[in-house]
Structures are given as C-alpha cells and as structure tokens.
Scaffold this active site. Structure first.
Site, PDB file in Angstrom:
ATOM      1  N   ASP A   1      -5.997   6.353   1.597  1.00  0.00           N
ATOM      2  CA  ASP A   1      -5.809   5.314   1.503  1.00  0.00           C
ATOM      3  C   ASP A   1      -7.136   4.710   1.576  1.00  0.00           C
ATOM      4  O   ASP A   1      -7.872   4.773   2.346  1.00  0.00           O
ATOM      5  CB  ASP A   1      -5.430   4.116   2.675  1.00  0.00           C
TER       6      ASP A   1
ATOM      7  N   HIS B   1       1.058  -1.774  -0.103  1.00  0.00           N
ATOM      8  CA  HIS B   1      -0.266  -0.263  -0.364  1.00  0.00           C
ATOM      9  C   HIS B   1       0.654   1.677  -0.045  1.00  0.00           C
ATOM     10  O   HIS B   1       0.622   2.160  -0.371  1.00  0.00           O
ATOM     11  CB  HIS B   1      -1.299   0.014   1.012  1.00  0.00           C
TER      12      HIS B   1
END
Ligand code: UDP
Length: 464
Positions: free
Chosen positions: A112, A22
C-alpha cells in the site's frame, strides 16, 4: 490459475493498510495475480487477519504493534503509523525470511502506498517492490505535485479554482479535505505526501483506476509518476467473470447481514430502492444523520441504509418503528450484492474510491454526499465528469438538508436527468468491463507485471 503439479512462477506478498477500503482492492489484486498463476499472500495485521478468507490467496499475520484491537488501541493516527512502520518493517522482513528457505520464496512485495517503508524491506531482501495507490489518479496527480513542489500549500486558486494539468478546474469544495483544511488531519496529510518519497525506486507503481476513466489525469503526470492503471479492482463476477466464483472481496471487518438484506430486497420492484452507505470510516454528525433519515423517509422510496453499530445512536428516536419496512437499517452488508440486486435503483454514497468504482463497474446511478478525504473530488467526477449521478449540496453549515436529499433522489430516480445518467452509467460499466477483460488496458498492465516477475526472478534465484 496454477494447475496441479505445476510450480508457482513467482510469489507476491501484498500488504494493505488495514482498513476495509484498502484491504478490498489489494486483496482483489492478489486474487487477480493468483488467477494468472502466481502465488499470492496477503500480509495483514494480527488484528485483521481473522477477517480475511479469500480463495487461492494465502494470509499471513504481521504486527502493527496493536495486535488486540488494531487502530483503536493506538489512540491517534500518528502513533498508529509510527508503530506500524517499526513493527511492520520487522515482521514483514521476518515473513519474507520465513519463505526464503521454502520452494516459494517471496519475489515481490506489493505494498500500500501508505507504507513507503515496505519498499526498503523488499530491497533489503533483494526482491521486487511495487507501490499500490488505492485512490484515484486525479488524487495522486495532485498529491504528487504537492510532494514535488509543483504545487504549494496553501493552494493558489484562480477564479476560486485550482488549475492542474490534465484535471478539470477544481473548486475549493471539490478538493480533498486534507487540502481544504491542512490542519485537520496533519498525520494523514503528511502520510499522503510521504507516499511519493521513494516511488522512483519502486519497480512498479499501480493505480486502482483504468485508462478510459482517467486518461488525461494519468497522462499529464506519467513522465514524473509512471503508474500502471490496473483497475477497477472489483470482484470478477461483476466485470469479466474470468475468476471462478469471485463474487466478494473476501474480507469483512463487520458481520454482513446478507440474508436479511436479500430477503428485504426480494420483496421490492426492479430499480425501486435506494441503497445508502457511508463506507467504513465516515462518522456523520447526529444532525446530518437526522437530516438524511427524514429525507429518506419523506422521499417515499424504499431504502436500505447501512448504519454501522457505532453510528446507530445518532438515528432519530423511534425512527425504526416509524419507518418499519420502508427503510431497512443494516449494520453492514455485502455492498456488491446489494448494488447488483435488480431492486436497486440508486446508490447514495460518501464517494469513497472503492464505492465509486463499484458504482461505475456495476452501473448504478449515484448521489454523492462526500464527508472527508478524497470523497469531495470523487463526487465532482461522479456529477460533472463521468455524469453518472449528482452531488447533494451542503448548506452554509456544511449539512446536507432533508430537502436536498429528497431533491437529489427525485432527480436521479425519475427526474429529467435520470435517463441521461442511466445511459452514462451503462457506458462506464462497459468501459470498466473492457479494461479488466481479456486484452483490455488494465489486463495488459497486469500481464506485463506477471510476465516480468516470472522471467526476472530475483531473491537469490535467476536474475536476467
Ligand atoms: N462495504 C461493504 N459493506 C457495507 C459498506 C461498505 O462491503 O455495508 C465495502 C464497499 O464495498 C467498499 C468498502 O467497504 O469496498 C469501502 O471502501 P470505500 O473506499 O468506498 O470507503 P471507505 O470505507 O474507505 O471510506
């Protein structure tokens, strides 16, 4: 890039989930925004902040509540996510506050999608908020439908396949593991569904993919979930070369053995070696590790295999001495460098989304050995939709046996299909370069975002 003496036109804080898969794409997005004249700051946990060193991107710590050891300190996913929401909201807010009295106040948080709460923080400060989805559009399409009730669990299959508009029929073994067995990781499944709770209030939604790669998949959900496709978020050196010296993501949670790998690769013939990696999270069973080990050895191909320190004791006893030079075991490497090395002929991968995009961008035939999460779906696309590789088949116990490893390697490295796979690989690489290159579909989306941010400055400044 900002010229000397010039004011930054907007300041974006980018907030990734703190895992390698990520941090990489969100950090890459931050670099891309910086290259277009914005100030970009990566906000990440106190535990991970020391691993990030990216040119032109600031790095600031926030807290997930586990400042010494990160996730492993939390004990389980649910505790980690809960603590991150509480402490992360507060410390992200403090970070935005800190910059508010400077000449670079934060104008947007790109968060995110695992952290929908970050949008609330942005809105409390009256600044823009943008959700960033690090998985494929196919995966978002399925989970959006589940979130909104268009699909229900347990999934209804027709002729053993899930039918979703815009997607090819997906067999049960092509589905994300959280849907194959919803009880396996309930906290992650809940999080995957929660991603969509407030995306309708986000100012933008981004997906790390590109139009040519998932056109129908994106179109069939665009009315409900209008994401801008801005990928592939892979360092510029491997694609459009428009960001100077951008040949690595700039974050590494393990120490890469770059010299050792480069030295080993240097002694190998062009396209002769197999690069094997299961990414940063997959933990193979000892049985699966052994099958892969013997398969690699018996195939006869030289292999560079990334086995993280925590996985090393699963290798067969004495394996290193037995294979010697033929199979190099590295605890971590710069994957992009290895994939792009002239000696690398194929990529045996778990099909994490970043690894898949990297394989497509660099143009390397792939062998998918998916283990959990979205990897099964990505492997299906690798084999059947983009036709850039094969998926190694499991037996009834869920293990990919050594014979299957050998068969897959032969098929991709020199079999009948290898020429077609190589042609397709070249095609997708060109399309990836085109998308992120000047005027390409992803580049246009990023420019629109930058232009909007710089002409609609919020946060107590000019609002049009
Ligand atoms: N990676 C790396 N070195 C390694 C193995 C992996 O730099 O030895 C990087 C890889 O380039 C990718 C990321 O780690 O960007 C893994 O992300 P992915 O989505 O493929 O898988 P995950 O680790 O999230 O399962």
């Amino acid at each position: 890039m900002k010229m000397e003496g010039e004011q930054y036109r907007a300041h974006v804080v980018v907030l990734p989930y703190p895992s390698q898969g990520h941090i990489n794409p969100l950090l890459q997005f931050a670099k891309r925004l910086a290259s277009k004249g914005l100030k970009a700051t990566l906000a990440t946990t106190r535990y991970t902040v020391k691993f990030v060193h990216a040119p032109n991107v600031g790095v600031e710590p926030i807290s997930d509540g586990f400042d010494e050891e990160g996730f492993s300190q939390a004990g389980n996913e649910a505790a980690f996510l809960k603590s991150f929401e509480e402490r992360g909201s507060r410390t992200l807010s403090e970070l935005i506050e800190k910059y508010s009295s400077t000449d670079t106040p934060v104008t947007c948080v790109v968060y995110d999608s695992f952290f929908p709460w970050a949008l609330n923080v942005a809105k409390q400060h009256d600044i823009f908020g943008a959700a960033f989805f690090t998985n494929s559009i196919t995966i978002s399409n399925i989970f959006y439908r589940l979130h909104s009730g268009l699909l229900k669990l347990p999934l209804e299959l027709h002729d053993e396949a899930l039918l979703v508009p815009g997607l090819p029929p997906l067999n049960s073994w092509d589905l994300p593991s959280f849907l194959q067995s919803p009880g396996s990781y309930p906290a992650y499944l809940a999080m995957k569904l929660r991603q969509f709770t407030n995306t309708d209030k986000a100012d933008w939604t981004f997906g790390n993919s590109f139009e040519a790669l998932e056109y129908e998949e994106a179109k069939s959900i665009s009315d409900l979930w209008p994401a801008k496709l801005i990928g592939p978020m892979v360092p510029s050196t491997y694609l459009d070369c428009r960001i100077d010296k951008d040949d690595a993501y700039g974050a590494s949670l393990w120490k890469p053995l770059n010299f050792e790998c480069a030295n080993w690769l240097e002694t190998k013939l062009p396209k002769s070696i197999v690069y094997v990696s299961f990414g940063s999270m997959v933990s193979l069973t000892a049985e699966q590790t052994e099958e892969i080990a013997w398969g690699l050895k018996e195939s006869g191909f030289p292999c560079l295999w990334v086995v993280r320190p925590s996985e090393l004791d699963k290798l067969p006893q004495g394996f290193g001495e037995l294979v010697q030079e033929k199979v190099m075991i590295a605890t971590w490497c710069n994957q992009l460098e290895v994939l792009a090395n002239q000696a690398t002929g194929c990529f045996m991968t778990h099909c994490g989304w970043n690894s898949t995009l990297e394989g497509l961008s660099i143009g390397i035939p792939m062998i998918g050995i998916p283990r959990w999460a979205d990897q099964f779906t990505n492997a299906k696309y690798v084999e059947e939709i983009w036709e850039v590789g094969v998926r190694a088949k499991e037996d009834e116990e869920g293990v990919v046996r050594r014979e299957e490893v050998i068969k897959s390697l032969n098929e991709v490295m020199r079999g009948e299909r290898s020429n077609e796979i190589k042609r397709n690989v070249r095609k997708w690489r060109e399309l990836a370069k085109e998308a992120i290159g000047e005027g390409g579909s992803s580049d246009r989306c990023i420019n629109e975002f930058v232009e909007h941010l710089t002409s609609h400055v919020k946060g107590g400044r000019q609002v049009c």
